[in-house]
Design a protein around this motif. Structure first.
Motif, PDB file in Angstrom:
ATOM      1  N   VAL A 152       0.296 -13.295  42.955  1.00  0.00           N
ATOM      2  CA  VAL A 152       0.788 -13.137  41.582  1.00  0.00           C
ATOM      3  C   VAL A 152       0.134 -14.180  40.678  1.00  0.00           C
ATOM      4  O   VAL A 152      -0.377 -13.868  39.595  1.00  0.00           O
ATOM      5  CB  VAL A 152       2.330 -13.288  41.515  1.00  0.00           C
ATOM      6  CG1 VAL A 152       2.800 -13.394  40.075  1.00  0.00           C
ATOM      7  CG2 VAL A 152       3.007 -12.135  42.211  1.00  0.00           C
TER       8      VAL A 152
ATOM      9  N   THR B 217      -3.765 -13.309  40.342  1.00  0.00           N
ATOM     10  CA  THR B 217      -4.113 -12.167  39.491  1.00  0.00           C
ATOM     11  C   THR B 217      -3.606 -12.376  38.070  1.00  0.00           C
ATOM     12  O   THR B 217      -4.310 -12.107  37.109  1.00  0.00           O
ATOM     13  CB  THR B 217      -3.522 -10.855  40.042  1.00  0.00           C
ATOM     14  OG1 THR B 217      -2.123 -11.045  40.226  1.00  0.00           O
ATOM     15  CG2 THR B 217      -4.158 -10.469  41.343  1.00  0.00           C
ATOM     16  N   GLY B 218      -2.372 -12.868  37.942  1.00  0.00           N
ATOM     17  CA  GLY B 218      -1.769 -12.996  36.623  1.00  0.00           C
ATOM     18  C   GLY B 218      -2.304 -14.172  35.824  1.00  0.00           C
ATOM     19  O   GLY B 218      -2.695 -14.029  34.667  1.00  0.00           O
TER      20      GLY B 218
ATOM     21  N   GLY C 216      -0.329  -8.651  37.516  1.00  0.00           N
ATOM     22  CA  GLY C 216       0.507  -9.711  38.086  1.00  0.00           C
ATOM     23  C   GLY C 216       1.985  -9.401  37.898  1.00  0.00           C
ATOM     24  O   GLY C 216       2.795  -9.611  38.795  1.00  0.00           O
TER      25      GLY C 216
ATOM     26  N   SER D   9       4.906  -8.951  40.621  1.00  0.00           N
ATOM     27  CA  SER D   9       6.150  -9.708  40.458  1.00  0.00           C
ATOM     28  C   SER D   9       7.354  -8.797  40.514  1.00  0.00           C
ATOM     29  O   SER D   9       8.360  -9.102  41.167  1.00  0.00           O
ATOM     30  CB  SER D   9       6.200 -10.407  39.098  1.00  0.00           C
ATOM     31  OG  SER D   9       5.289 -11.435  39.020  1.00  0.00           O
TER      32      SER D   9
END
Lengths: 326, 270
Positions: free
Chosen positions: A280, A283-284, A293, A297
């Motif tokens: 998370v 990517t986020g 992300g 999540s």
């Protein structure tokens, strides 16, 4: 819940039959006022929590359906979810988080329970026992960055652990704990995480042990139960609720652990320590793919919600009084 | 005999568990040539305070230290302040929906931070609190307040309501009764939970990464984490800073330990 508001406070419930109507109205007004006072005291904390946790969570869910394209947020529906389910790195991160959480949880429990049992025995010196208890809680005081650095030095190529490995255990070369084989890196992370987390188990279980009535042990002794049997038939059943509570909470904390991976391995080697939390974050935050992300999540949130709801249900079956049970 | 065995086992196991801490302090007070010596030298030949001095006198570190202090105290104030009011109401008033609210708060307690970092990152910018200490205080307080409410409620539950009633019969208002009677009695609980909240805020790391960028707002945990970015690690400075960061906390903890343990276990055992 029945509307009997004047339960514990100074004003006794005054809705008697043989009182005047004016008095009844007055006491009703007092009851409402009392309840309003209660709500106004709860309100600041509740609003604060809603604004800072519930609202952002809803934004996460909302963002998971959108994507940032050329500075515009556009609605993409379930696109990110479809993408995630086809993404081998997503599944890799699910596997990694299981490989991290399960052994960590078992170790937290075993070491925490072990120390709690030792510290619960009668010692020849209570002072020494309390001193040891204080020392054993200490790792809990250290921040993740501080402990990550400590362990980095400890597991260093020329550090003390590798000295033992090479000189005493006779290995030919020092072991690169955090950068060598993926399995070794994961084990090192689990060990460091255990070091940080066992004090929590130890304190809570010790509290639970001290609450077990000594009569139960005496009765078991009279019945001829040896130490092992006493542990199985007295200690464990008595600790059941606490063990369930502490394991559930710890499961969620360990599952959501990001600091150690972010500091020590950054998901490597070969992305094998890339837990879902790190995925998370990667990517986020690192790749800036906020929508994707958020979708990962949200899937994590849904999984956790199931666990949280089951746990809270189990807890609320315990009693109607809303008693604190951690 | 059995008691001796138990004590011995505990002490040996504790020695293993505490070895990293000993190593940290050890590396902070000895010259680098001794720390990385191979084979390791267990007995220090030379003790020096220069690493502590250089770490403490460094301007940027002082800034980080100030930030961590402000952050931890403010989070403590917000989280225990608002938390105490709510805990008092949950304990003393029979509120409709109170039980649902308490269980909801328990649910919030279990939300991992990772699920919130992405929205925090965006919302902080939208509300103009990105890279500010107040922004960091708010999110830290949000993560410690649920546990503060639960533990404080448990503590207030254990104090008989008659004490406040007596004060109110004597002419105190509700607020005066809380301030003059209830709060003084709950000091041990507040100290225990306060220590817990303080340590949590002082050690917070992930939220600080997301919300701060400059040394003017970054806490000490970020300063420590920066060492991971360098290729050559100056172990002396690293361990000196680690020690300086953790020692005050260890001291606070040792002083208030009794209350912390009491607070945590009384909440759990019931």
């Amino acid at each position: 819940m029945p509307p009997e508001t004047g339960h514990t406070g100074a004003s006794p419930p005054a809705s008697g039959v043989n009182r005047g109507a004016g008095q009844a109205r007055r006491s009703r007004w007092l009851m409402i006022r009392r309840e309003l006072t209660g709500y106004s005291l709860v309100a600041p904390a509740l609003l604060f929590l809603i604004l800072l946790t519930v609202y952002p969570l809803m934004r996460t869910v909302q963002m998971s359906f959108t994507d940032l394209k050329a500075g515009e947020w556009i609605f993409v529906g379930l696109e990110h979810y479809r993408e995630a389910l086809d993404d081998r790195w997503f599944w890799n991160s699910v596997r990694a988080v299981v490989a991290f959480t399960v052994p960590a949880l078992v170790l937290h429990l075993l070491i925490g329970l072990g120390f709690a049992l030792l510290l619960n025995e009668t010692w020849f010196s209570t002072g020494l026992r309390n001193f040891m208890r204080g020392l054993l809680i200490l790792p809990w005081v250290f921040s993740t960055p501080a402990s990550a650095l400590m362990w980095a030095l400890l597991l260093h190529q020329t550090g003390p652990v590798n000295y033992v490995v090479v000189r005493i255990l006779g290995q030919s070369a020092p072991i690169p704990f955090l950068a060598g084989s993926p399995r070794l890196a994961m084990s090192s992370l689990v060990a460091i995480n255990t070091w940080l987390s066992y004090p929590f188990f130890m304190i809570i279980i010790l509290g639970g042990l001290q609450a077990i009535p000594p009569e139960l042990y005496e009765a078991a002794k009279v019945d001829g139960a040896n130490a092992l049997k006493r542990f199985r038939h007295v200690t464990l059943p008595q600790l059941r609720t606490i063990l369930l509570a502490v394991t559930t909470i710890d499961f969620i904390f360990t599952f959501g652990q990001l600091d150690l991976v972010q500091l020590l391995t950054r998901g490597g080697p070969l992305r094998r320590t890339e837990t879902i939390t790190y995925y998370v974050y990667k990517t986020g935050m690192l790749d800036g793919n906020l929508g994707y992300g958020s979708a990962v999540s949200t899937m994590m949130l849904l999984t956790l919600l199931v666990i949280i709801v089951v746990y809270v249900k189990l807890l609320s079956r315990g009693g109607e009084s809303g008693e604190t049970s951690f | 005999m059995k008691q001796l065995v138990i004590a011995a086992v505990t002490i040996v196991a504790a020695a293993v568990m505490l070895a990293p801490i000993v190593l940290m302090v050890n590396a902070a007070v000895r010259p680098i040539t001794e720390i990385l010596a191979y084979p390791p030298k267990l007995i220090p030949q030379q003790i020096t305070h220069e690493h502590f001095a250089s770490v403490v006198l460094d301007g940027e570190n002082q800034l980080h230290f100030r930030n961590s202090t402000v952050l931890a105290f403010s989070s403590l104030l917000v989280s225990v302040g608002l938390g105490y009011l709510a805990a008092y109401a949950f304990s003393r008033f029979r509120l409709r929906g109170g039980r649902v609210m308490l269980l909801g708060i328990l649910g919030i307690l279990m939300i991992p931070r990772i699920l919130l970092i992405i929205p925090y990152f965006r919302l902080a910018a939208a509300f103009g609190v990105r890279d500010t200490i107040p922004g960091l205080v708010m999110v830290n307080a949000a993560f410690t307040m649920p546990i503060a409410i639960w533990l404080l409620k448990g503590y207030i539950d254990s104090i008989p309501v008659e004490l406040e009633e007596a004060a109110m019969i004597d002419g105190c208002s509700r607020l005066q009764a809380v301030w003059r009677v209830l709060i003084p009695i709950s000091v041990p609980g507040i100290v225990g939970i306060g220590t817990f909240v303080f340590i949590a805020a002082w050690n917070e790391y992930i939220l600080a990464i997301i919300l701060t960028d400059t040394p003017a707002t970054q806490p000490l945990t970020i300063a420590l984490a920066k060492f991971f970015g360098y290729v050559a690690r100056d172990w002396n400075s690293i361990m000196a800073l680690s020690t300086v960061t953790s020692l005050p906390l260890a001291l606070i903890f040792i002083v208030f330990q009794r209350y912390v343990v009491q607070g945590m276990t009384s909440g759990a055992v019931k």
